[in-house]
Enzyme design. Sequence first.
Site, PDB file in Angstrom:
ATOM      1  N   TYR A  89      -6.551   6.306   4.156  1.00 38.43           N
ATOM      2  CA  TYR A  89      -6.825   5.215   3.214  1.00 38.43           C
ATOM      3  C   TYR A  89      -5.950   4.005   3.530  1.00 38.43           C
ATOM      4  O   TYR A  89      -6.436   2.872   3.626  1.00 38.43           O
ATOM      5  CB  TYR A  89      -6.593   5.660   1.752  1.00 38.43           C
ATOM      6  CG  TYR A  89      -6.413   4.444   0.883  1.00 38.43           C
ATOM      7  CD1 TYR A  89      -7.504   3.639   0.579  1.00 38.43           C
ATOM      8  CD2 TYR A  89      -5.144   4.025   0.478  1.00 38.43           C
ATOM      9  CE1 TYR A  89      -7.342   2.456  -0.140  1.00 38.43           C
ATOM     10  CE2 TYR A  89      -4.977   2.854  -0.232  1.00 38.43           C
ATOM     11  CZ  TYR A  89      -6.080   2.078  -0.541  1.00 38.43           C
ATOM     12  OH  TYR A  89      -5.912   0.906  -1.219  1.00 38.43           O
ATOM     13  N   GLU A 139       0.826  -1.214   0.000  1.00 42.50           N
ATOM     14  CA  GLU A 139       0.000   0.000   0.000  1.00 42.50           C
ATOM     15  C   GLU A 139       0.859   1.262   0.000  1.00 42.50           C
ATOM     16  O   GLU A 139       0.518   2.245  -0.632  1.00 42.50           O
ATOM     17  CB  GLU A 139      -0.960  -0.002   1.205  1.00 42.50           C
ATOM     18  CG  GLU A 139      -2.072  -1.040   1.097  1.00 42.50           C
ATOM     19  CD  GLU A 139      -2.991  -0.829  -0.116  1.00 42.50           C
ATOM     20  OE1 GLU A 139      -3.042   0.290  -0.665  1.00 42.50           O
ATOM     21  OE2 GLU A 139      -3.646  -1.807  -0.529  1.00 42.50           O
ATOM     22  N   ASP A 151      -9.766   4.683  -1.875  1.00 42.43           N
ATOM     23  CA  ASP A 151      -8.714   5.208  -2.747  1.00 42.43           C
ATOM     24  C   ASP A 151      -9.392   5.856  -3.960  1.00 42.43           C
ATOM     25  O   ASP A 151     -10.632   5.939  -4.021  1.00 42.43           O
ATOM     26  CB  ASP A 151      -7.712   4.106  -3.145  1.00 42.43           C
ATOM     27  CG  ASP A 151      -8.316   3.077  -4.097  1.00 42.43           C
ATOM     28  OD1 ASP A 151      -9.543   3.124  -4.341  1.00 42.43           O
ATOM     29  OD2 ASP A 151      -7.565   2.232  -4.613  1.00 42.43           O
TER      30      ASP A 151
END
Length: 350
Positions: free
Chosen positions: A122, A41, A140
């Site tokens: 996020y 991520e 996202d």
Amino acid sequence: MAGSLADQLLHWYDGHARTLPWRQPPGSGQRSDPYGVWLAEVMLQQTTVATAAPYWQRFLSRWPTVQSLAAADEADVLREWAGLGYYARARNLLMAARLVAEAGRFPDSEPGWRALPGIGPYTAAAIAAIALGKPTVALDGNVERVSARLFAVDAPLPAARETLRERLRPHVPARRPGDFAQALMDLGATVCTPRAPRCPACPVRAACAAGSAGIAEAYPVKPARRARPVRHGVAWWIEHQSCVALVRRPAKGLLGGMPTLPGTDWQAEPGCHHPFEADWVREVATIVHGFTHFELRLSIDRADVPARFSHIGDQPLDWTPLDRLAEAGLPTLYARAVEQVIDATLEPVR
Ligand code: SF4
């Protein structure tokens, strides 16, 4: 109702999930390793999946656990990161790895992840859903677009973000929340694309307000364009015997740490200011450059000087041969300036 959107989406995901190295097969019931999800991520924050995947694999083979990463030298981590850009991400990753290693365990909640350096709302929500199985809403860019269309939310982003989160929350299933989050991401990446979304092939079309009305591309609503404020600056092209003086910008701020031409601050009003007396040639080139929050009009004034000097004020000068300027690593704005000045002043001023 809450289950229906999730069921349709999960059913689709079981047959259409993208194969990504940090993912468990859909529906396997296995949770992904938090370290691997976290690393993925962070890499994906500014980078495409195709670019990030080989970096992710190299990182994991070099530092297979968070403890091994925590013990790494920052210089080695930055070297391995080279090419991904936005190096603050790598520094934050290392700082966070050291905090996790010191704590002896990964955070076990979304707020716990959020408290680590470099982890925004996020990323924390995505890790909590995918690695911890928490029913979070991970928004996202892809998921924002899908949700804005699903619920035909009329406010533009980013103001609509909280509304989207609230509209999506009741649909997050208690079972397989991580797959649900990833299914939304995949739907946005492969079906509900920014342009020409494939609504007829979409598994949630019946539940989608914009898709079923045939107006998908009207969402997310675009914010009204505001004219960007203009700032003005003068860059000084100071030349001596085919060498040009460069400076390095302060580490923090716009173009932080990069080599540039010396010059004035960038201000709301145009002005002319030179660092010393010389036969300055005004505006040998002018560059208009768009930054996110303003437009810069940078004019370049030129002086040929009889000797090299070491500083302007407290800024050390790096005298760079004209034929080496292309390798100096100048940011685009200044690379364009150099190109224009060289084109405009093929003859020396004196
Ligand atoms: Fe996106 Fe169309 Fe599917 Fe709605 S129906 S989620 S707009 S692809």
